[in-house]
Motif scaffolding. Structure first.
Motif, PDB file in Angstrom:
ATOM      1  N   SER A   1       1.782  56.862 -19.879  1.00 20.69           N
ATOM      2  CA  SER A   1       0.408  56.586 -20.295  1.00 20.69           C
ATOM      3  C   SER A   1      -0.275  56.440 -18.892  1.00 20.69           C
ATOM      4  O   SER A   1      -0.150  55.466 -18.300  1.00 20.69           O
ATOM      5  N   TYR A   2      -1.336  57.136 -19.027  1.00 25.72           N
ATOM      6  CA  TYR A   2      -2.189  57.108 -17.629  1.00 25.72           C
ATOM      7  C   TYR A   2      -3.624  57.657 -18.135  1.00 25.72           C
ATOM      8  O   TYR A   2      -3.974  58.467 -19.195  1.00 25.72           O
ATOM      9  N   SER A   3      -4.589  57.343 -17.097  1.00 24.08           N
ATOM     10  CA  SER A   3      -5.935  57.782 -17.101  1.00 24.08           C
ATOM     11  C   SER A   3      -6.051  59.009 -16.378  1.00 24.08           C
ATOM     12  O   SER A   3      -5.592  58.996 -15.217  1.00 24.08           O
ATOM     13  N   HIS A   4      -6.713  60.235 -16.768  1.00 27.35           N
ATOM     14  CA  HIS A   4      -7.002  61.319 -15.965  1.00 27.35           C
ATOM     15  C   HIS A   4      -8.012  61.278 -15.095  1.00 27.35           C
ATOM     16  O   HIS A   4      -9.186  61.821 -15.167  1.00 27.35           O
ATOM     17  N   ASP A   5      -7.870  60.319 -14.170  1.00 30.63           N
ATOM     18  CA  ASP A   5      -8.846  59.955 -13.430  1.00 30.63           C
ATOM     19  C   ASP A   5      -9.466  61.087 -12.355  1.00 30.63           C
ATOM     20  O   ASP A   5     -10.800  61.481 -12.343  1.00 30.63           O
ATOM     21  N   ASP A   6      -8.453  61.801 -11.613  1.00 27.95           N
ATOM     22  CA  ASP A   6      -8.887  62.822 -10.835  1.00 27.95           C
ATOM     23  C   ASP A   6      -7.654  63.789 -10.634  1.00 27.95           C
ATOM     24  O   ASP A   6      -6.469  63.250 -10.938  1.00 27.95           O
ATOM     25  N   LYS A   7      -7.612  64.692 -10.027  1.00 25.17           N
ATOM     26  CA  LYS A   7      -6.775  65.484  -9.900  1.00 25.17           C
ATOM     27  C   LYS A   7      -5.581  64.827  -8.800  1.00 25.17           C
ATOM     28  O   LYS A   7      -4.252  65.157  -9.288  1.00 25.17           O
ATOM     29  N   GLU A   8      -5.811  64.223  -7.774  1.00 26.59           N
ATOM     30  CA  GLU A   8      -5.022  63.635  -7.056  1.00 26.59           C
ATOM     31  C   GLU A   8      -4.014  62.532  -7.886  1.00 26.59           C
ATOM     32  O   GLU A   8      -2.841  62.360  -7.403  1.00 26.59           O
ATOM     33  N   HIS A   9      -4.829  61.508  -8.574  1.00 29.78           N
ATOM     34  CA  HIS A   9      -4.186  60.782  -9.540  1.00 29.78           C
ATOM     35  C   HIS A   9      -3.211  61.557 -10.353  1.00 29.78           C
ATOM     36  O   HIS A   9      -1.930  60.908 -10.787  1.00 29.78           O
ATOM     37  N   ARG A  10      -3.786  62.427 -11.098  1.00 31.91           N
ATOM     38  CA  ARG A  10      -2.953  63.304 -12.225  1.00 31.91           C
ATOM     39  C   ARG A  10      -1.518  63.800 -11.277  1.00 31.91           C
ATOM     40  O   ARG A  10      -0.359  63.629 -11.857  1.00 31.91           O
ATOM     41  N   ASP A  11      -1.812  64.344 -10.119  1.00 33.37           N
ATOM     42  CA  ASP A  11      -0.466  64.953  -9.375  1.00 33.37           C
ATOM     43  C   ASP A  11       0.488  63.506  -9.084  1.00 33.37           C
ATOM     44  O   ASP A  11       1.552  64.029  -8.979  1.00 33.37           O
ATOM     45  N   TRP A  12      -0.199  62.600  -8.800  1.00 31.09           N
ATOM     46  CA  TRP A  12       0.792  61.387  -8.240  1.00 31.09           C
ATOM     47  C   TRP A  12       1.589  60.980  -9.650  1.00 31.09           C
ATOM     48  O   TRP A  12       2.638  60.845  -9.343  1.00 31.09           O
ATOM     49  N   VAL A  13       1.097  61.043 -10.734  1.00 28.21           N
ATOM     50  CA  VAL A  13       1.790  60.588 -11.942  1.00 28.21           C
ATOM     51  C   VAL A  13       2.773  61.803 -12.257  1.00 28.21           C
ATOM     52  O   VAL A  13       3.740  61.351 -12.487  1.00 28.21           O
ATOM     53  N   LEU A  14       2.152  62.859 -11.914  1.00 32.99           N
ATOM     54  CA  LEU A  14       3.337  64.159 -12.293  1.00 32.99           C
ATOM     55  C   LEU A  14       4.609  64.025 -11.353  1.00 32.99           C
ATOM     56  O   LEU A  14       5.782  64.300 -11.659  1.00 32.99           O
ATOM     57  N   ALA A  15       4.224  63.784  -9.800  1.00 40.42           N
ATOM     58  CA  ALA A  15       5.401  63.458  -8.950  1.00 40.42           C
ATOM     59  C   ALA A  15       6.376  62.103  -9.383  1.00 40.42           C
ATOM     60  O   ALA A  15       7.512  62.407  -9.218  1.00 40.42           O
TER      61      ALA A  15
ATOM     62  N   ALA B   1       3.899  54.657 -29.726  1.00 41.37           N
ATOM     63  CA  ALA B   1       3.991  53.686 -30.685  1.00 41.37           C
ATOM     64  C   ALA B   1       5.580  54.005 -31.206  1.00 41.37           C
ATOM     65  O   ALA B   1       6.095  53.099 -31.919  1.00 41.37           O
ATOM     66  N   ASN B   2       6.046  54.838 -30.448  1.00 39.04           N
ATOM     67  CA  ASN B   2       7.712  55.125 -31.143  1.00 39.04           C
ATOM     68  C   ASN B   2       8.448  54.189 -30.647  1.00 39.04           C
ATOM     69  O   ASN B   2       8.492  54.079 -29.081  1.00 39.04           O
ATOM     70  N   ALA B   3       9.264  53.384 -31.142  1.00 34.10           N
ATOM     71  CA  ALA B   3      10.205  52.370 -30.657  1.00 34.10           C
ATOM     72  C   ALA B   3      11.294  52.986 -29.840  1.00 34.10           C
ATOM     73  O   ALA B   3      11.772  52.350 -29.115  1.00 34.10           O
ATOM     74  N   SER B   4      11.490  54.356 -29.975  1.00 37.53           N
ATOM     75  CA  SER B   4      12.639  54.896 -29.116  1.00 37.53           C
ATOM     76  C   SER B   4      12.113  55.136 -27.496  1.00 37.53           C
ATOM     77  O   SER B   4      12.916  55.467 -26.943  1.00 37.53           O
ATOM     78  N   TYR B   5      10.826  55.128 -27.278  1.00 33.10           N
ATOM     79  CA  TYR B   5      10.176  55.147 -25.969  1.00 33.10           C
ATOM     80  C   TYR B   5       9.959  53.833 -25.303  1.00 33.10           C
ATOM     81  O   TYR B   5       9.341  53.047 -25.991  1.00 33.10           O
ATOM     82  N   ARG B   6      10.184  53.451 -23.944  1.00 33.97           N
ATOM     83  CA  ARG B   6       9.720  52.651 -23.382  1.00 33.97           C
ATOM     84  C   ARG B   6       8.362  53.354 -22.523  1.00 33.97           C
ATOM     85  O   ARG B   6       8.382  54.622 -22.650  1.00 33.97           O
ATOM     86  N   VAL B   7       7.612  52.485 -22.373  1.00 28.56           N
ATOM     87  CA  VAL B   7       6.129  53.118 -21.888  1.00 28.56           C
ATOM     88  C   VAL B   7       6.041  52.718 -20.406  1.00 28.56           C
ATOM     89  O   VAL B   7       5.961  51.401 -20.017  1.00 28.56           O
ATOM     90  N   VAL B   8       5.803  53.616 -19.563  1.00 28.86           N
ATOM     91  CA  VAL B   8       5.297  53.379 -18.133  1.00 28.86           C
ATOM     92  C   VAL B   8       3.806  53.572 -18.167  1.00 28.86           C
ATOM     93  O   VAL B   8       3.385  54.667 -18.409  1.00 28.86           O
ATOM     94  N   ALA B   9       3.070  52.407 -18.186  1.00 31.15           N
ATOM     95  CA  ALA B   9       1.490  52.576 -18.276  1.00 31.15           C
ATOM     96  C   ALA B   9       0.962  52.388 -16.819  1.00 31.15           C
ATOM     97  O   ALA B   9       1.274  51.459 -16.166  1.00 31.15           O
ATOM     98  N   VAL B  10       0.577  53.501 -16.093  1.00 27.46           N
ATOM     99  CA  VAL B  10      -0.057  53.620 -14.780  1.00 27.46           C
ATOM    100  C   VAL B  10      -1.402  53.066 -14.827  1.00 27.46           C
ATOM    101  O   VAL B  10      -2.381  53.472 -15.304  1.00 27.46           O
ATOM    102  N   ILE B  11      -1.644  51.765 -14.590  1.00 26.48           N
ATOM    103  CA  ILE B  11      -2.760  51.053 -14.604  1.00 26.48           C
ATOM    104  C   ILE B  11      -3.630  51.206 -13.333  1.00 26.48           C
ATOM    105  O   ILE B  11      -3.673  50.492 -12.279  1.00 26.48           O
ATOM    106  N   SER B  12      -4.900  52.293 -13.495  1.00 19.45           N
ATOM    107  CA  SER B  12      -5.648  52.321 -12.685  1.00 19.45           C
ATOM    108  C   SER B  12      -6.835  51.274 -12.855  1.00 19.45           C
ATOM    109  O   SER B  12      -6.819  51.051 -14.104  1.00 19.45           O
ATOM    110  N   ALA B  13      -7.810  51.327 -11.983  1.00 19.16           N
ATOM    111  CA  ALA B  13      -9.031  50.451 -12.531  1.00 19.16           C
ATOM    112  C   ALA B  13      -9.658  51.267 -13.681  1.00 19.16           C
ATOM    113  O   ALA B  13     -10.399  50.596 -14.830  1.00 19.16           O
ATOM    114  N   SER B  14      -9.675  52.669 -13.791  1.00 20.70           N
ATOM    115  CA  SER B  14     -10.375  53.334 -14.845  1.00 20.70           C
ATOM    116  C   SER B  14      -9.429  53.293 -16.031  1.00 20.70           C
ATOM    117  O   SER B  14     -10.265  52.922 -17.094  1.00 20.70           O
TER     118      SER B  14
END
Length: 248
Positions: A15-29, A62-75
């Protein structure tokens, strides 16, 4: 030929916010590295095709079979609190999930692009333990802690519960047992400095935990120095650092 483990890979929703390309690529990596380390990651860039149902995809938060990694940027924090966009939808689902079980550890907050001190967190994650991924130079330690937590392979294992030192003993016997306990001369940490009173010690000091544990054996050399030996079976060699031998 060795058989592959039958253990089901842990599942994680990013779970993350699509802040900019650099942030999206960091989450992808990060997601790519997690998959390489045996984590079945659910990421929108992989799991939603053109024309796909985004709402259905986000329901996995919301699916209990998943843990969620929430990438918390200020946005992310602001959108989550204001319930804006896809981040707001996921935040609503995660809020419900956490409120249903206040002791749940199913959402792992990691901090990125969030420069304030303390970092800006969405209200539904207030009071939750988070990992700091803001400093690239210190990120390896944070990543190892994250992957260990996901795979339930913690570095700090709970020690075995010992007996009551006062039960069945006189006060003097209990006091001697406490003072002479080998655990008085054991530092379980994997990093850092150790300090102890050599004159009260037998010359044996244990450092580390589990497979990273070794014993340092010392004897007096003079009034201001000691010898460090390689005799203990759990030390392969000593590396002198600033006049002190470090066992490996």
């Amino acid at each position: 030929m060795s058989q592959q483990s039958s253990r089901v890979a842990p599942r994680v929703f990013m779970s993350y916010s699509h802040d900019d390309k650099e942030h999206r690529d960091w989450v992808l990596a990060l997601a790519t590295r997690l998959r390489a380390d045996g984590v079945d990651v659910c990421l929108d860039r992989w799991d939603v095709t053109l024309g796909g149902n985004l709402a259905h995809f986000m329901e996995k938060a919301a699916n209990a079979s998943y843990r969620v990694v929430a990438v918390i940027s200020a946005s992310y924090a602001r959108k989550a609190d204001e319930r804006k966009g896809g981040t707001g939808v996921e935040a609503q689902m995660l809020s419900t999930r956490l409120y249903e079980s206040m002791h749940s550890d199913q959402v792992i907050p990691i901090i990125r692009n969030n420069p304030t001190t303390p970092p800006l967190l969405p209200a539904f994650l207030g009071g939750r333990l988070w990992l700091d991924f803001r400093d690239d130079q210190a990120m390896e330690a944070a990543y190892e802690r994250l992957i260990r937590d996901i795979h339930n392979a913690p570095v700090d294992i709970v020690p075995t519960l010992g007996p009551n030192p006062f039960e069945g003993k006189s006060d003097i016997e209990a006091r001697l047992e406490i003072r002479n306990s080998p655990l008085r001369w054991h530092s379980p940490g994997l990093t850092g400095d150790v300090e102890f009173i050599y004159s009260q010690n037998s010359g044996m000091y244990t450092i580390g935990t589990g497979s990273c544990q070794f014993t340092l054996e010392l004897s007096p050399r003079g009034t201001s120095s000691v010898y460090a030996y390689r005799d203990p079976l759990d030390i392969k060699r000593l590396i002198p650092i600033g006049g002190v031998g470090v066992g490996v």
